[in-house]
Design an enzyme around this catalytic site. Sequence first.
Site, PDB file in Angstrom:
ATOM      1  N   HIS A  84       0.563  -1.328  -0.596  1.00 60.77           N
ATOM      2  CA  HIS A  84      -0.407  -0.181   0.331  1.00 60.77           C
ATOM      3  C   HIS A  84       0.405   0.944   0.291  1.00 60.77           C
ATOM      4  CE1 HIS A  84      -4.235  -1.481   0.251  1.00 60.77           C
ATOM      5  NE2 HIS A  84      -3.611  -2.000   0.585  1.00 60.77           N
TER       6      HIS A  84
ATOM      7  N   GLY B  24      -8.557 -13.220  -7.546  1.00 64.58           N
ATOM      8  CA  GLY B  24      -9.125 -12.668  -5.787  1.00 64.58           C
ATOM      9  C   GLY B  24      -7.821 -13.300  -4.734  1.00 64.58           C
TER      10      GLY B  24
ATOM     11  N   GLY C 248      -5.108 -11.998  -4.153  1.00 62.04           N
ATOM     12  CA  GLY C 248      -4.353 -11.146  -4.266  1.00 62.04           C
ATOM     13  C   GLY C 248      -3.010 -11.156  -4.709  1.00 62.04           C
ATOM     14  N   LEU C 249      -2.833 -12.118  -6.157  1.00 63.31           N
ATOM     15  CA  LEU C 249      -1.694 -12.497  -7.483  1.00 63.31           C
ATOM     16  C   LEU C 249      -1.545 -11.467  -8.449  1.00 63.31           C
ATOM     17  CD1 LEU C 249      -1.106 -16.697  -6.172  1.00 63.31           C
ATOM     18  CD2 LEU C 249      -0.625 -14.540  -4.782  1.00 63.31           C
ATOM     19  N   SER C 250      -2.190 -10.932  -8.745  1.00 62.82           N
ATOM     20  CA  SER C 250      -2.570  -9.594  -9.335  1.00 62.82           C
ATOM     21  C   SER C 250      -3.205 -10.340 -10.401  1.00 62.82           C
ATOM     22  CB  SER C 250      -1.826  -8.789  -9.648  1.00 62.82           C
ATOM     23  OG  SER C 250      -1.493  -8.339  -8.908  1.00 62.82           O
ATOM     24  N   SER C 251      -4.110 -10.973 -10.474  1.00 60.63           N
ATOM     25  CA  SER C 251      -4.580 -12.170 -11.667  1.00 60.63           C
ATOM     26  C   SER C 251      -4.768 -11.214 -13.483  1.00 60.63           C
ATOM     27  CB  SER C 251      -5.632 -13.060 -11.939  1.00 60.63           C
ATOM     28  OG  SER C 251      -6.778 -12.593 -11.006  1.00 60.63           O
TER      29      SER C 251
ATOM     30  N   GLU D 100      -7.601   0.200 -14.746  1.00 55.71           N
ATOM     31  CA  GLU D 100      -7.543  -0.390 -13.165  1.00 55.71           C
ATOM     32  C   GLU D 100      -8.481   1.238 -12.962  1.00 55.71           C
ATOM     33  OE1 GLU D 100      -7.639  -3.934 -10.508  1.00 55.71           O
ATOM     34  OE2 GLU D 100      -6.176  -3.693 -11.939  1.00 55.71           O
TER      35      GLU D 100
ATOM     36  N   ASP E 252       1.856  -3.803  -9.644  1.00 54.26           N
ATOM     37  CA  ASP E 252       1.003  -5.006 -10.200  1.00 54.26           C
ATOM     38  C   ASP E 252       1.575  -5.208 -11.493  1.00 54.26           C
ATOM     39  OD1 ASP E 252       0.179  -5.677  -7.828  1.00 54.26           O
ATOM     40  OD2 ASP E 252      -2.228  -5.186  -8.159  1.00 54.26           O
TER      41      ASP E 252
ATOM     42  N   TYR F  68     -10.210  -0.849  -0.466  1.00 54.78           N
ATOM     43  CA  TYR F  68      -9.041   0.370  -0.759  1.00 54.78           C
ATOM     44  C   TYR F  68      -9.237   1.919  -1.250  1.00 54.78           C
ATOM     45  CZ  TYR F  68      -4.956   0.107  -4.053  1.00 54.78           C
ATOM     46  OH  TYR F  68      -3.623   0.140  -4.509  1.00 54.78           O
TER      47      TYR F  68
END
Length: 395
Positions: A37, A125, A127-130, A163, A175, A225
């Site tokens: 963050h 979903g 947190g591995l930035s798909s 995004e 990411d 976020y």
Amino acid sequence: MHTTLINAAKAAFQSAFQSEPEHIFLSPGRINIIGEHVDYNDGYVLPAAIDKYICFAVKKQQDSETCTFFAADLNESFSFNISEKQSPVGQMWVNYLLGVVDAIQESGKTVGGLQIAFSSTIPMGSGLSSSAALECGFAYILNILFDLQFSKKEIALIGQKAEHTFAGVQCGIMDQFASVFGKENKVMMLDCNSLEHQYYDAQLNGYSLVLFDSCVKHTHLTSGYNDRRKDVEVGKEIIKSHYPGILNFRQVTEEILTELKEDMGDLAYKRCLYLVKEIKRVEEAVKALSENNPEYLGRLMTETHTGLSQEYEVSCNEIDFLVEEALKEESVLGARMMGGGFGGCSINLVKEDQADRISRNIEEKYRKAFGIDMKVYKINISEGIKEYTDNEFII
Ligand code: GLA
């Protein structure tokens, strides 16, 4: 090694379009060792691309403006005219792609028709930035097939813009950068203000990075976020009103925050305190990596978790539990929540030869506590987005 995934994407293409794809691209997910963050708060981050990918099987459509996607894992298709002005639709995965087209149109460049089938080994979903892999992978494909002459940095920025505008998450750049610029066995230190980056060897001296997927999908991520961004803005405004010379969080100290605490209020104070400490921790983590000191790196990762959980408040009970249990093990040097938060994965620095035993142990405890089967991912640090030819892969 990625043959299964590539074959799945090819087979999906054949069944959706009754012909053979002409290109295969692999776009990776990412981990982040530390620096959470802070990518939208003047910080540095330490991510790396991993060997979990979205594989795109692609064919250019001559003299056509129709772009058709087949998302093999969801068994969903979507077709649109790639030359028309786009607006967001109900299917989220489609929005990432339309957002890319929109960003490219805004730059004044022209693209044409395509058929694409894709399949993925990046859990969604978690947190591995798909999503970054999807956006940047598509932007990369358009760049190559229509010779758009975008730099890699511009591709990452196009992904981020998609995004922001079409998915509604005001994300930072980490990411997308990791997915585009990843290098095998290297961790990247990215200065999120200048976008300069340096690579460091991922030397962990007999330790490895293991991910525990809580399998809690981060459904609150978008609102959580964007809310954090607002909290931080409140703090920043107050800091600037007292210290007009301060341009960014790198210049803020804990002393300044203590002095302004009353003005800021508890919430903005806590958020800013986390950021100021996290920015310093990443600098220390780079030292720990270069000095081959995984013990120190692990301590910093754990401090980050405490901050994310108590100050930035983006963790959740399940992830806190996974971290707490991991840290009870002598062979775990550090553990923390990874990525945007509110679910997803923890990242753990674990002695290699103990990783299986520890994973099994925590799996069992997690099942007892929450009735959920967590997943364990042992990852390798890999290259960023690439086109692959048959010769290199299909043996
Ligand atoms: C998400 C965002 C990134 C970053 C992380 C938290 O993954 O997409 O830009 O802010 O959360 O570090």
